[in-house]
Design a protein around this motif. Structure first.
Motif, PDB file in Angstrom:
ATOM      1  N   ARG A   1      -8.402   5.910  12.582  1.00 51.53           N
ATOM      2  CA  ARG A   1      -8.822   5.820  11.335  1.00 51.53           C
ATOM      3  C   ARG A   1      -7.605   5.488  10.164  1.00 51.53           C
ATOM      4  O   ARG A   1      -7.701   4.880   8.983  1.00 51.53           O
ATOM      5  CB  ARG A   1      -9.481   7.002  10.814  1.00 51.53           C
ATOM      6  CG  ARG A   1     -10.038   7.171   9.452  1.00 51.53           C
ATOM      7  CD  ARG A   1     -10.753   8.502   9.086  1.00 51.53           C
ATOM      8  NE  ARG A   1      -9.702   9.455   9.103  1.00 51.53           N
ATOM      9  CZ  ARG A   1      -9.104   9.857   7.975  1.00 51.53           C
ATOM     10  NH1 ARG A   1      -9.455   8.878   7.018  1.00 51.53           N
ATOM     11  NH2 ARG A   1      -8.363  10.814   7.913  1.00 51.53           N
ATOM     12  N   LEU A   2      -6.623   6.208  10.600  1.00 51.22           N
ATOM     13  CA  LEU A   2      -5.391   5.772   9.672  1.00 51.22           C
ATOM     14  C   LEU A   2      -4.343   5.000  10.631  1.00 51.22           C
ATOM     15  O   LEU A   2      -4.496   4.791  11.542  1.00 51.22           O
ATOM     16  CB  LEU A   2      -4.460   7.201   9.539  1.00 51.22           C
ATOM     17  CG  LEU A   2      -5.515   8.325   8.865  1.00 51.22           C
ATOM     18  CD1 LEU A   2      -4.791   9.647   8.908  1.00 51.22           C
ATOM     19  CD2 LEU A   2      -5.979   7.895   7.374  1.00 51.22           C
TER      20      LEU A   2
ATOM     21  N   HIS B   1      -6.958  11.060  14.132  1.00 56.11           N
ATOM     22  CA  HIS B   1      -6.804  10.351  13.252  1.00 56.11           C
ATOM     23  C   HIS B   1      -6.246   9.043  13.565  1.00 56.11           C
ATOM     24  O   HIS B   1      -6.029   7.980  12.333  1.00 56.11           O
ATOM     25  CB  HIS B   1      -6.022  10.987  11.812  1.00 56.11           C
ATOM     26  CG  HIS B   1      -6.902  12.273  11.472  1.00 56.11           C
ATOM     27  ND1 HIS B   1      -7.945  12.215  10.616  1.00 56.11           N
ATOM     28  CD2 HIS B   1      -6.653  13.640  11.654  1.00 56.11           C
ATOM     29  CE1 HIS B   1      -8.204  13.408  10.295  1.00 56.11           C
ATOM     30  NE2 HIS B   1      -7.347  14.165  10.799  1.00 56.11           N
TER      31      HIS B   1
ATOM     32  N   LEU C   1      -7.245  11.991   3.642  1.00 55.65           N
ATOM     33  CA  LEU C   1      -6.649  10.705   3.279  1.00 55.65           C
ATOM     34  C   LEU C   1      -7.693   9.666   3.808  1.00 55.65           C
ATOM     35  O   LEU C   1      -8.333   9.722   4.746  1.00 55.65           O
ATOM     36  CB  LEU C   1      -5.239  10.531   4.150  1.00 55.65           C
ATOM     37  CG  LEU C   1      -4.191  11.344   4.136  1.00 55.65           C
ATOM     38  CD1 LEU C   1      -2.998  10.968   5.136  1.00 55.65           C
ATOM     39  CD2 LEU C   1      -3.599  11.111   2.748  1.00 55.65           C
ATOM     40  N   PRO C   2      -7.684   8.695   2.862  1.00 55.57           N
ATOM     41  CA  PRO C   2      -8.668   7.593   3.074  1.00 55.57           C
ATOM     42  C   PRO C   2      -8.411   6.565   4.244  1.00 55.57           C
ATOM     43  O   PRO C   2      -7.237   6.653   4.764  1.00 55.57           O
ATOM     44  CB  PRO C   2      -8.611   6.664   1.791  1.00 55.57           C
ATOM     45  CG  PRO C   2      -7.763   7.413   0.779  1.00 55.57           C
ATOM     46  CD  PRO C   2      -7.067   8.432   1.599  1.00 55.57           C
ATOM     47  N   ASP C   3      -9.327   6.173   4.886  1.00 53.02           N
ATOM     48  CA  ASP C   3      -9.056   5.331   6.058  1.00 53.02           C
ATOM     49  C   ASP C   3      -8.200   4.108   5.646  1.00 53.02           C
ATOM     50  O   ASP C   3      -8.107   3.701   4.446  1.00 53.02           O
ATOM     51  CB  ASP C   3     -10.406   4.444   6.345  1.00 53.02           C
ATOM     52  CG  ASP C   3     -11.456   5.499   6.836  1.00 53.02           C
ATOM     53  OD1 ASP C   3     -11.203   6.768   7.257  1.00 53.02           O
ATOM     54  OD2 ASP C   3     -12.510   5.072   7.341  1.00 53.02           O
ATOM     55  N   ASP C   4      -7.323   3.743   6.616  1.00 51.10           N
ATOM     56  CA  ASP C   4      -6.417   2.768   6.595  1.00 51.10           C
ATOM     57  C   ASP C   4      -5.063   3.087   5.880  1.00 51.10           C
ATOM     58  O   ASP C   4      -4.045   2.485   5.592  1.00 51.10           O
ATOM     59  CB  ASP C   4      -6.848   1.385   6.001  1.00 51.10           C
ATOM     60  CG  ASP C   4      -7.640   0.579   7.142  1.00 51.10           C
ATOM     61  OD1 ASP C   4      -7.254   0.816   8.252  1.00 51.10           O
ATOM     62  OD2 ASP C   4      -8.280  -0.559   6.461  1.00 51.10           O
ATOM     63  N   THR C   5      -4.860   4.402   5.433  1.00 50.29           N
ATOM     64  CA  THR C   5      -3.730   4.740   4.720  1.00 50.29           C
ATOM     65  C   THR C   5      -2.509   4.591   5.902  1.00 50.29           C
ATOM     66  O   THR C   5      -2.910   4.901   6.949  1.00 50.29           O
ATOM     67  CB  THR C   5      -3.969   6.153   4.162  1.00 50.29           C
ATOM     68  OG1 THR C   5      -4.797   6.354   3.364  1.00 50.29           O
ATOM     69  CG2 THR C   5      -2.747   6.766   3.571  1.00 50.29           C
TER      70      THR C   5
ATOM     71  N   GLU D   1       0.769  -1.280   0.051  1.00 48.71           N
ATOM     72  CA  GLU D   1       0.085  -0.018  -0.091  1.00 48.71           C
ATOM     73  C   GLU D   1       0.765   1.367  -0.247  1.00 48.71           C
ATOM     74  O   GLU D   1       1.936   1.256   0.563  1.00 48.71           O
ATOM     75  CB  GLU D   1      -0.798   0.106   1.308  1.00 48.71           C
ATOM     76  CG  GLU D   1      -1.791  -1.323   1.486  1.00 48.71           C
ATOM     77  CD  GLU D   1      -2.534  -1.102   2.786  1.00 48.71           C
ATOM     78  OE1 GLU D   1      -2.896  -0.139   3.243  1.00 48.71           O
ATOM     79  OE2 GLU D   1      -3.094  -2.074   3.188  1.00 48.71           O
TER      80      GLU D   1
END
Length: 364
Positions: free
Chosen positions: A95-96, A92, A69-73, A10
């Motif tokens: 979420r991140l 965050h 930023l998208p979730d899990d970044t 990723e």
């Protein structure tokens, strides 16, 4: 070419200060250059500001950037940016996938007044306790952060800086040519070294102070005036470092770093890569860079910060004790043989970040 053992599939977003020119900025820059070659997809996100105490515009930019930023970044965020603003970063953390890269404790900046230092220390503690991973730039610093902020050691990882392959320094006579390489600011303590040198009649030295002069012109003017006042103009030179630092290092018999506060160990490591011994302030960065040479020797001497007398005593020992000089130089040469280059250092950071990718996200 070093390749990481575990591939990060990723993209990793690296949030870093937008205008840092000290050695922590050099660490970030060199990692950005080398991380993609390890197989890590990297997106750089520089945020300009007076970090770690930013103004409203910089705070807003950081908040908007993280929110977008998208979730899990996977996010690697420089501690200079993250640690002073937990109210922006911590929301965050669930979420991140956040990793905070710490070069030195924020409160160790000697320019801070006690209230500012206490506030930054508290902010740093909150940020590091509530984000997913802490990456320290050396093992000594990692232990300092764990003890200082009562952190879970299993969340603290180490990613040491690299060095460039470099020729061994020629030096002068093995004793008298000193080099102080750092930006010319009060934090880096060039004035402490000038005062120390002014008290040593036994050391027939020449000292080159090489470093950027634009950060604090008034401080640089004071350094020049002090050199003139003490009659040291023929023995001390203040210069801007050339693009080719090999030229600066090559003539040095000893690197001297008299910093008042915590600094990165990059300059120490670069000196050791060239076989140059070191006298430095006792900081985590210096400890980590000096390490222990194969055979058990230590390639430098450490002194208390902001202490011209202690620094003068260490330099006098260097000047008068041939056996000590031989021991330090031998250890510096041995240490140079085990320092890792930047591609290897970047591979180790990629391995650390792969753990963040594999870890389950914190529950909401």
């Amino acid at each position: 070419m070093f390749t990481s053992n575990v591939r990060v599939t990723e993209p990793v977003v690296f949030v870093l200060p937008g205008d840092t020119e000290d050695t922590s900025g050099e660490y970030d820059r060199r990692m950005c250059q080398n991380l993609p070659a390890t197989g890590l997809p990297l997106l750089e996100l520089p945020i300009a500001g007076e970090w770690p105490m930013p103004g409203p515009l910089s705070r807003s930019r950081l908040a908007r950037s993280l929110a977008a930023l998208p979730d899990d970044t996977i996010v690697l965020i420089d501690g200079t940016v993250a640690c002073g603003v937990p109210e922006i970063v911590v929301p965050h953390a669930r979420r991140l996938r956040l990793a905070v890269l710490v070069h030195r404790p924020l409160a160790d900046d000697p320019a801070l007044d006690p209230a500012q230092a206490a506030e930054l220390d508290a902010c740093e503690r909150e940020t590091l306790r509530l984000t997913g991973m802490i990456v320290a730039t050396g093992p000594w610093l990692a232990r300092q952060l764990i003890d200082r902020h009562d952190l879970d050691p299993t969340r603290v990882y180490v990613a040491t800086p690299g060095t460039d392959a470099a020729p061994l320094a020629t030096g002068a006579d093995g004793v008298s040519r000193l080099l102080c390489l750092a930006p010319m600011t009060a934090r880096h303590g060039q004035d402490v070294l000038i005062r120390a040198l002014s008290t040593i009649d036994e050391l027939a030295f020449k000292c080159v102070f090489a470093g950027a002069t634009h950060h604090d012109p008034a401080y640089v003017d004071e350094l020049r005036w002090t050199v003139e006042r003490l009659g040291l103009a023929s023995r001390i030179s203040l210069i801007q470092p050339p693009d080719d630092l090999d030229l600066v290092y090559d003539g040095a018999d000893l690197l001297v770093l008299p910093a008042r506060g915590g600094t990165s160990g990059l300059v120490v490591a670069e000196a050791l890569a060239r076989g140059i011994p070191v006298v430095a302030t006792d900081t985590a960065g210096a400890h980590d860079a000096l390490g222990t040479a194969p055979g058990g020797g230590v390639p430098g001497l450490l002194v208390p910060p902001n202490n011209p007398s202690a620094l003068a005593a260490a330099l006098l020992r260097w000047s008068l004790d041939a056996e000590l000089r031989h021991s330090l130089r031998t250890s510096a040469l041995a240490r140079s043989s085990v320092l890792e280059e930047w591609d290897v250092a970047a591979g180790r950071l990629t391995d650390v970040l792969s753990r963040l990718q594999a870890a389950p996200r914190q529950p909401a």
